[in-house]
Design a protein around this motif. Sequence first.
Motif, PDB file in Angstrom:
ATOM      1  N   GLU A 191      14.911  15.778  17.444  1.00  0.00           N
ATOM      2  CA  GLU A 191      14.740  15.847  15.994  1.00  0.00           C
ATOM      3  C   GLU A 191      13.983  14.635  15.478  1.00  0.00           C
ATOM      4  OE1 GLU A 191      18.721  18.248  14.494  1.00  0.00           O
ATOM      5  OE2 GLU A 191      18.827  16.089  14.847  1.00  0.00           O
ATOM      6  N   PHE A 235      10.724  16.083  13.611  1.00  0.00           N
ATOM      7  CA  PHE A 235      10.800  16.005  12.153  1.00  0.00           C
ATOM      8  C   PHE A 235       9.700  15.081  11.622  1.00  0.00           C
ATOM      9  CE2 PHE A 235      15.625  17.038  11.546  1.00  0.00           C
ATOM     10  CZ  PHE A 235      15.405  18.276  12.118  1.00  0.00           C
ATOM     11  N   LYS A 280      16.389  17.401   7.068  1.00  0.00           N
ATOM     12  CA  LYS A 280      15.112  17.181   7.752  1.00  0.00           C
ATOM     13  C   LYS A 280      14.193  16.307   6.918  1.00  0.00           C
ATOM     14  CE  LYS A 280      11.089  19.598   9.658  1.00  0.00           C
ATOM     15  NZ  LYS A 280      10.461  20.903   9.959  1.00  0.00           N
ATOM     16  N   SER A 297      13.026  12.698   8.344  1.00  0.00           N
ATOM     17  CA  SER A 297      11.587  12.537   8.620  1.00  0.00           C
ATOM     18  C   SER A 297      10.988  11.389   7.812  1.00  0.00           C
ATOM     19  CB  SER A 297      10.846  13.844   8.314  1.00  0.00           C
ATOM     20  OG  SER A 297      10.938  14.191   6.943  1.00  0.00           O
TER      21      SER A 297
END
Length: 483
Positions: free
Chosen positions: A52, A56, A109, A113
């Motif tokens: 992730e 992301f 997310k 990110s």
Amino acid sequence: MFKSRKTSVNRFAAASTRQRVHIEQDSVLDSEYPFRLNFYLQPPPADITIEEFELFALDRLQVLKAVETSKLRNRNEEEYKKDIQLALDKYLPMKSNAAKTDLVEERRKDHISHFVLRLAYCRSEESREWFLRQEDALFKFRFEQENMDDKKRFLETANLDWKVVDPETKKRIQPQLERCVSGKTFKDKTTAASHVVNETYFEVPFEKVPDLVRRRGVYVHKGKAYVPMSNQISLVQDEFKKRLAKMLQATAKALPRLEEDDRLKPILLNVEKQYIGKIYTGSADSNGDLKAADVDVMVENHAPLCMRTLHSALRRDKHLKHGGRMQYGLFLKAIGLSVEEALLFWRTAFTNKTDEQFQKEYAYNIRHNYGLEGKRVSYTAYSCNTIIKGNSPSTGDYHGCPFRHFSNGNLEARLYKDKIPPDQVKEIMNLVHGSHYQVACTKYFEITHPRHDKIDTIEHPNAYYELSLGLTDEAMEVEKEIK
């Protein structure tokens, strides 16, 4: 790209491997993600997998690059909004609270990110400025798209130091406030007066809203600007930029300690210069469709300026240094030059070398690029980002990006040689001075290929080649149909 790993990172640095605890969506929305808008003041609260962490960040990077490209290409307001919304829908969707579906993961997310890219882009002043510009534009876009109720609720929780102008003060300065909207927003004086009476105003230091002061959109008195609620975006943006700039500085100071985690360091080092697009490799066998004898014509007609510069230097000097051979050789490999044709091409180009010298000094490296020697890895052609951020050419070198590495005088001379009109030379040079090298190359393509439609920013020399070649193929098809 990195392999998928299930190891997790808590707040980007901890070595914890415990699983994330599932939390019901409604409680998370109430506590962590009550709004789509976010000042990103707190790190993500849950554990994050390494997979992730990287994916992301790369998705958000696509959105930020779309923001930058749309601004640099001078899209009108409608086109700009469409570009950003398309990128968001594809890479970073975020539904409103009314949707009540998949909100937690979308906002999680977005949160993660942002923080990963903050880490990746805090190393230098240039990187911090780039990240701040794009994040500010993205925040403004989202703020303007948000409904009024959620805007107000978000601002109520943002701890903004704004003083609401009391009714007595507003009545005292009402004539001045009316002049700020009369003749601009409202032609009728009575309507302007009614608007001021019903509007909420904030008193803030004038330096917080330089754009409104410049446009004479606010009344300024004794260092204070009186900003209407309808122009609150200027205030919100100022707070967002100020806070993010401060946090980027703090992140830069903390980065060496965070990078002690050896799982994070390689990702952070690569995210900033990550090329996200088609991979151009070519073939290691003899099935390529480009012959050594055809390289001159194909490169001259379809290759970008960086590759034509290398080709000209090779033909003139009958030699290229290692950096030039790598950049140009992998480009030729990716456009269809097989290993046998590559050996023939380079051998005939190095006419001042004997067969023995060529076999000893160069043939191995050519075969190596095609995956036939050493680790037997077939190397990919360099992207624009790799070329721009790679080793700069020194004396006798010709690799690199002309828009990045040529002197201003040499680049201008080359543009005029290629018959670029003076006004467009100036436009390209302005892009170069702003460090927008790929946009400058894209503009060069559009000028030299006038029949081509507007295109996205070119991010790979081989993408440039394919676009140019495709335009020629289309023209040939049209000619056939006419005949």
